[in-house]
Design an enzyme around this catalytic site. Structure first.
Site, short mmCIF file in Angstrom:
data_model
loop_
_atom_site.label_atom_id
_atom_site.label_comp_id
_atom_site.label_asym_id
_atom_site.label_seq_id
_atom_site.Cartn_x
_atom_site.Cartn_y
_atom_site.Cartn_z
N TRP A 1 2.73 8.02 -2.74
CA TRP A 1 4.03 8.17 -3.05
C TRP A 1 4.39 8.98 -4.14
O TRP A 1 5.10 10.05 -4.24
CB TRP A 1 4.75 6.89 -3.35
CG TRP A 1 6.09 6.85 -3.59
CD1 TRP A 1 7.39 6.59 -2.96
CD2 TRP A 1 6.70 7.23 -5.04
NE1 TRP A 1 8.55 6.66 -3.60
CE2 TRP A 1 8.18 6.89 -5.05
CE3 TRP A 1 6.07 7.19 -6.24
CZ2 TRP A 1 8.91 7.07 -6.14
CZ3 TRP A 1 6.94 7.52 -7.48
CH2 TRP A 1 8.44 7.42 -7.30
N ARG B 1 -12.19 2.40 -7.63
CA ARG B 1 -11.54 3.74 -8.01
C ARG B 1 -11.90 4.05 -9.42
O ARG B 1 -12.70 3.49 -10.22
CB ARG B 1 -10.01 2.95 -8.02
CG ARG B 1 -9.60 2.71 -6.63
CD ARG B 1 -7.95 2.43 -6.51
NE ARG B 1 -7.71 2.00 -5.14
CZ ARG B 1 -6.58 2.21 -4.63
NH1 ARG B 1 -5.63 2.53 -5.45
NH2 ARG B 1 -6.42 1.75 -3.62
N ASN C 1 -11.10 -2.69 -4.76
CA ASN C 1 -10.37 -1.57 -5.74
C ASN C 1 -11.27 -1.29 -7.07
O ASN C 1 -10.78 -0.23 -7.71
CB ASN C 1 -9.02 -2.07 -5.78
CG ASN C 1 -8.00 -1.93 -4.92
OD1 ASN C 1 -7.15 -2.74 -4.46
ND2 ASN C 1 -8.24 -1.05 -3.83
N ASP D 1 0.80 -1.36 0.01
CA ASP D 1 -0.02 0.04 0.13
C ASP D 1 0.87 1.20 -0.03
O ASP D 1 1.85 1.27 0.50
CB ASP D 1 -0.84 -0.01 1.20
CG ASP D 1 -2.03 0.93 1.07
OD1 ASP D 1 -2.45 1.27 0.02
OD2 ASP D 1 -2.59 1.54 2.25
N GLY E 1 -0.12 5.74 -4.43
CA GLY E 1 -0.75 6.61 -4.86
C GLY E 1 -0.16 7.91 -3.88
O GLY E 1 0.30 8.84 -4.74
C1 IPE Z 1 -5.32 -2.57 0.39
O1 IPE Z 1 -5.31 -1.50 0.01
C2 IPE Z 1 -5.37 -3.29 -1.12
C3 IPE Z 1 -4.11 -3.47 -2.08
C4 IPE Z 1 -2.77 -3.35 -1.30
C5 IPE Z 1 -4.14 -4.03 -3.18
P1 IPE Z 1 -6.31 -0.16 -0.15
O2 IPE Z 1 -5.49 0.97 -0.42
O3 IPE Z 1 -7.10 -0.44 -1.25
O4 IPE Z 1 -6.75 -0.28 1.25
P2 IPE Z 1 -7.94 0.87 1.96
O5 IPE Z 1 -8.78 1.43 1.01
O6 IPE Z 1 -6.54 1.84 2.67
O7 IPE Z 1 -8.29 0.05 3.14
C1 IPE Z 2 -1.69 0.27 -3.29
O1 IPE Z 2 -1.45 1.58 -3.37
C2 IPE Z 2 -2.20 -0.36 -4.78
C3 IPE Z 2 -3.32 -0.73 -4.83
C4 IPE Z 2 -4.20 -0.81 -4.09
C5 IPE Z 2 -3.84 -1.09 -6.10
P1 IPE Z 2 -2.80 2.70 -3.45
O2 IPE Z 2 -3.07 2.98 -4.75
O3 IPE Z 2 -3.71 2.39 -2.21
O4 IPE Z 2 -2.05 3.87 -2.74
P2 IPE Z 2 -2.45 4.99 -1.66
O5 IPE Z 2 -2.78 3.89 -0.47
O6 IPE Z 2 -3.74 5.53 -2.33
O7 IPE Z 2 -1.34 5.74 -1.48
MG MG Z 3 -4.35 2.43 -0.57
#
Ligand code: IPE
Ligand code: IPE
Ligand code: MG
Length: 246
Positions: free
Chosen positions: A33, A79, A76, A28, A31
């Site tokens: 980063w 999104r 996911n 996680d 985004g």
């Molecule tokens: C968990 O991260 C899913 C993955 C890393 C693929 P999310 O970013 O989707 O989780 P939440 O929304 O913070 O719980």
């Molecule tokens: C994890 O990073 C990747 C996926 C869930 C696909 P995020 O996209 O959730 O990154 P943040 O949490 O928004 O920073």
């Molecule tokens: Mg995330």
């Protein structure tokens, strides 16, 4: 694997004789980063995918048998469509490259989750990757794609209900149920790592993680490299695992 290779990438204070057999990672923070650098979120996913390769290679080199990573959850899909599309595109690119590097990497690859709803090209690549990496043993990487812990459990329950209705089985044990999950046949992860600062499981390995040690770090996934994996394992090696005992 030679001891020399193991020693090369593992710090001296890591006990290579008591490594977790199975590490699971919630990757996680991609985004954030990117946002911290004024880049689009998708740039973070791209760096995250590269980092996954580094981490997987390192885990293999130090002798981890199973690595299970959360790449895309059942939630996911909520999104923005553009972001989902980019992630699917990056997965395709990753798998093309994985197939090209297969002879060098020698890693068995499996996919956990309902991949039947993914774009056709991606589904074909998944099938090819699983098929041609089938012959490798020593290290298995499981990529959770359209994976949800609740979905995993529901599928297990459905499979039991079908066998029950057909009269094939009349009682269910812990082990028999585990075998019906995506991770069927694998040991449960001793260690679950989550990068990115959140302290939750977000629907990851709900059954399998019943007794996992949980390691949370603020480091965002694209920055979570070899040293961070080593630090997480070192932390794990200092845990007293009681499993309900004393
Ligand atoms: C968990 O991260 C899913 C993955 C890393 C693929 P999310 O970013 O989707 O989780 P939440 O929304 O913070 O719980
Ligand atoms: C994890 O990073 C990747 C996926 C869930 C696909 P995020 O996209 O959730 O990154 P943040 O949490 O928004 O920073
Ligand atoms: Mg995330």
């Amino acid at each position: 694997m030679s001891l020399w290779r193991k020693r090369k990438s593992a710090p001296r204070d890591l006990d290579l004789k008591s490594l977790p057999r199975h590490i699971a990672i919630i990757m996680d923070g991609n985004g954030r980063w990117a946002q911290q650098r004024g880049l689009p979120r998708t740039a973070g996913h791209s760096r995250g995918a590269e980092n996954f390769r580094t981490v997987a290679t390192h885990c293999k080199e130090i002798g981890i048998e199973y690595l299970t990573v959360y790449a895309f959850s059942t939630e996911n899909w909520s999104r923005p469509p553009k972001e989902v599309e980019t992630i699917m595109g990056l997965l395709e690119k990753y798998l093309y490259e994985a197939i090209e590097r297969m002879e060098r990497d020698k890693v068995k690859m499996k996919f956990f989750g309902d991949v039947s709803v993914l774009p056709k090209k991606l589904r074909e690549l998944i099938e090819r990757t699983e098929l041609i990496s089938e012959k490798y043993d020593g290290c298995q990487v499981n990529i959770c794609l359209n994976y949800g812990g609740r979905d995993d459990i529901i599928r297990g329950a459905q499979s039991y209900a079908e066998d029950f209705a057909a009269g094939n089985i009349n009682s269910l044990t812990d082990g028999e149920f585990s075998a019906r999950l995506y991770s069927g046949g694998l040991p449960d992860p001793e260690l679950i790592i989550r990068s990115g600062g959140e302290k939750r499981l977000s629907n990851f390995l709900l059954w399998q993680g019943a007794y996992s040690e949980l390691y949370f770090t603020d480091i965002l996934w694209p920055d979570f490299g070899k040293d961070e994996i080593n630090a997480a394992i070192l932390w794990y090696q200092g845990r007293n695992r009681r499993f309900g005992g004393v």
